[in-house]
Design an enzyme around this catalytic site. Structure first.
Site, PDB file in Angstrom:
ATOM      1  N   TYR A 139     -77.349 -61.481 -19.436  1.00 37.76           N
ATOM      2  CA  TYR A 139     -76.974 -60.097 -19.141  1.00 37.76           C
ATOM      3  C   TYR A 139     -78.136 -59.459 -18.408  1.00 37.76           C
ATOM      4  O   TYR A 139     -79.274 -59.528 -18.866  1.00 37.76           O
ATOM      5  CB  TYR A 139     -76.686 -59.352 -20.452  1.00 37.76           C
ATOM      6  CG  TYR A 139     -76.385 -57.882 -20.289  1.00 37.76           C
ATOM      7  CD1 TYR A 139     -75.184 -57.460 -19.735  1.00 37.76           C
ATOM      8  CD2 TYR A 139     -77.289 -56.915 -20.706  1.00 37.76           C
ATOM      9  CE1 TYR A 139     -74.898 -56.104 -19.596  1.00 37.76           C
ATOM     10  CE2 TYR A 139     -77.015 -55.556 -20.578  1.00 37.76           C
ATOM     11  CZ  TYR A 139     -75.821 -55.164 -20.021  1.00 37.76           C
ATOM     12  OH  TYR A 139     -75.537 -53.828 -19.885  1.00 37.76           O
ATOM     13  N   ASP A 146     -85.556 -62.238 -15.085  1.00 33.69           N
ATOM     14  CA  ASP A 146     -85.267 -60.975 -15.759  1.00 33.69           C
ATOM     15  C   ASP A 146     -86.051 -60.982 -17.066  1.00 33.69           C
ATOM     16  O   ASP A 146     -85.650 -61.616 -18.039  1.00 33.69           O
ATOM     17  CB  ASP A 146     -83.751 -60.867 -16.014  1.00 33.69           C
ATOM     18  CG  ASP A 146     -83.395 -59.620 -16.806  1.00 33.69           C
ATOM     19  OD1 ASP A 146     -84.291 -59.016 -17.414  1.00 33.69           O
ATOM     20  OD2 ASP A 146     -82.192 -59.272 -16.840  1.00 33.69           O
ATOM     21  N   LYS A 180     -87.183 -51.724 -20.450  1.00 35.33           N
ATOM     22  CA  LYS A 180     -87.505 -50.834 -21.568  1.00 35.33           C
ATOM     23  C   LYS A 180     -88.804 -51.152 -22.302  1.00 35.33           C
ATOM     24  O   LYS A 180     -89.500 -50.244 -22.735  1.00 35.33           O
ATOM     25  CB  LYS A 180     -86.343 -50.853 -22.546  1.00 35.33           C
ATOM     26  CG  LYS A 180     -85.864 -52.262 -22.912  1.00 35.33           C
ATOM     27  CD  LYS A 180     -84.471 -52.222 -23.491  1.00 35.33           C
ATOM     28  CE  LYS A 180     -83.838 -53.597 -23.485  1.00 35.33           C
ATOM     29  NZ  LYS A 180     -82.423 -53.559 -23.815  1.00 35.33           N
TER      30      LYS A 180
END
Ligand code: HOZ
Length: 423
Positions: A143, A238, A266
């Site tokens: 994701y 990622d 984040k």
């Protein structure tokens, strides 16, 4: 008489789609309703109904020091007094860029954004702009945020929301994304043999943590690097969850592979909305205003967010945080392995990230993860929650440890989890 959480959720559903601002919070995967949080400190969250829970979600990764760590709060307060947002360059942007380039092995230049989704979206556009090619390869169950091109066979909330892909993504765009099974280099080589000169990039979570948590097999990332080099495609890591969590330089520091571009998110904001992407200078120089690939953001490089992120990093470096996280992770793993011995369960851990799959395993890709007994996980999840331990509300999410989880917290968690399993 409804609880405060129940009343708030009823009110939320009237004004917020599904009552939540991000689907995975809605508990749809595990059933029941979410609780609302009043505050959080250390490894505990306090609900609006006055319950204290040991938290293994850690705001989905950023709470490496635990919730509300004093040095980070102080840094944010001091920054707030100097102004909330400028839209003009500020010195913290230089400090953060230098810090990221110092710590992350492959990053020579970096641009700040406001979320991991923005970071991966910008990496994809930059890879397309740099190579002049359109096709992207991603892996099933990975994701990368809710980016159109990447919401194809995606993990996290997208895996459990009832359909494998998202409505609203034009077929023509989704067709430019090839999805392959993780840990399957033969499939990658076959895709390149077929479409190699059209492929702009491979994007991969180097440690996939959005379909539970499974690990790359030896040689997998080396193989991705080699095939990208052979065909002139870019390799994008990622590291939204692994960056600054698994090592100062993210997973790439541990595995020694240098991606061309890295997306971060984040975790580098210490709990404030932040993302970043960076990599080879010659690629990054294709970004506007120097180059032809446009990318922008009023709040990018926001002083509050950067203060929080920098304060968190300083604290981690001061406390030798990554070594300590490994120690806490090993202690947790030992307790869990003892608890699950003889049961058809599979436990994965790397550093301070973990997942307990309700299947005998092995789990090396999404198809294996889907063998998990979700009903059993859901019963386990609720039994733990009733007893004061909060794991992520889905079998297909990772758990996160922090420097605030003490031996007593881990022992209490093991006791609760053993009881939950027995129940
Ligand atoms: N990507 C996050 C962890 N899997 C989920 C958080 C969210 O979607 O709200």
């Amino acid at each position: 008489m409804p609880t405060r959480s129940e009343s708030l959720f009823a009110a939320a559903k009237l004004r917020i789609p599904g009552g939540v601002n991000s689907p995975v919070r809605a508990f749809r995967s595990v059933g029941g309703e979410p609780f609302f949080v009043e505050s959080a400190a250390g490894c505990r969250v306090r609900t609006v109904d006055g319950r204290e829970l040991i938290d293994y979600v850690g705001t989905w990764g950023p709470a490496i020091l635990g919730h509300a760590p004093a040095p980070v709060i102080a840094a944010v307060q001091a920054a707030a007094e100097r102004g909330l947002s400028f839209g003009i360059p500020n010195p913290l942007e230089v400090e953060m860029a230098e810090t990221i380039c110092r710590l992350v092995p492959s990053v020579e230049k970096v641009r700040m954004v406001n979320s991991g989704t923005e970071a991966t979206m910008s990496c994809v556009r930059l890879a397309r702009g740099f190579t002049g090619r359109d096709r992207i390869i991603k892996f099933e169950g990975c994701y990368h945020g809710h980016v159109d091109s990447l919401l194809v066979k995606a993990g996290s909330g997208a895996l459990t929301h009832g359909r494998p892909d998202s409505a609203g993504v034009p077929g023509a765009l989704a067709e430019l994304t090839t999805t392959l099974p993780f840990n399957d280099l033969d499939a990658v080589r076959a895709a390149f043999a077929r479409d190699g000169r059209e492929i702009a990039a491979i994007i991969v979570e180097p440690v996939p943590a959005n379909a539970g948590l499974y690990l790359p097999e030896p040689g997998f990332h080396e193989g991705l690097r080699a095939v990208c080099d052979e065909y002139g495609a870019l390799l994008i890591f990622d590291e939204v969850m692994t960056g600054f969590r698994l090592a100062p330089g993210g997973y790439q520091e541990r595995c020694g592979i240098r991606p061309d571009l890295t997306a971060m998110g984040k975790v580098i904001g210490g709990g404030l909305p932040v993302g970043a992407f960076g990599g080879r200078a010659d690629i990054m120089d294709h970004l506007s205003p120097d180059g032809p690939v446009y990318q922008a953001g009023t709040l990018s490089g926001n002083p509050l967010a950067l203060s929080a992120g920098l304060a968190q990093l300083r604290e981690l470096e001061r406390r030798d945080g990554w070594r300590e996280l490994e120690r806490i992770g090993a202690e947790f793993e030992a307790a869990v392995r003892e608890m699950i011995a003889g049961r058809p369960l599979t436990f994965h851990r790397i550093g301070s990230m973990f997942c307990l799959y309700f299947t005998a395993g092995p789990v090396r890709n999404l198809a294996d993860a889907m063998h998990a007994d979700r009903a059993a996980f859901n019963r386990f999840f609720h039994a733990c929650l009733e007893r004061g331990v909060y794991f992520a509300p889905s079998q297909f999410e990772a758990g996160f440890l922090s420097l605030a989880h003490t031996s007593a917290d881990l022992a209490e968690t093991a006791r609760v989890a053993a009881e939950a399993l027995a129940a």
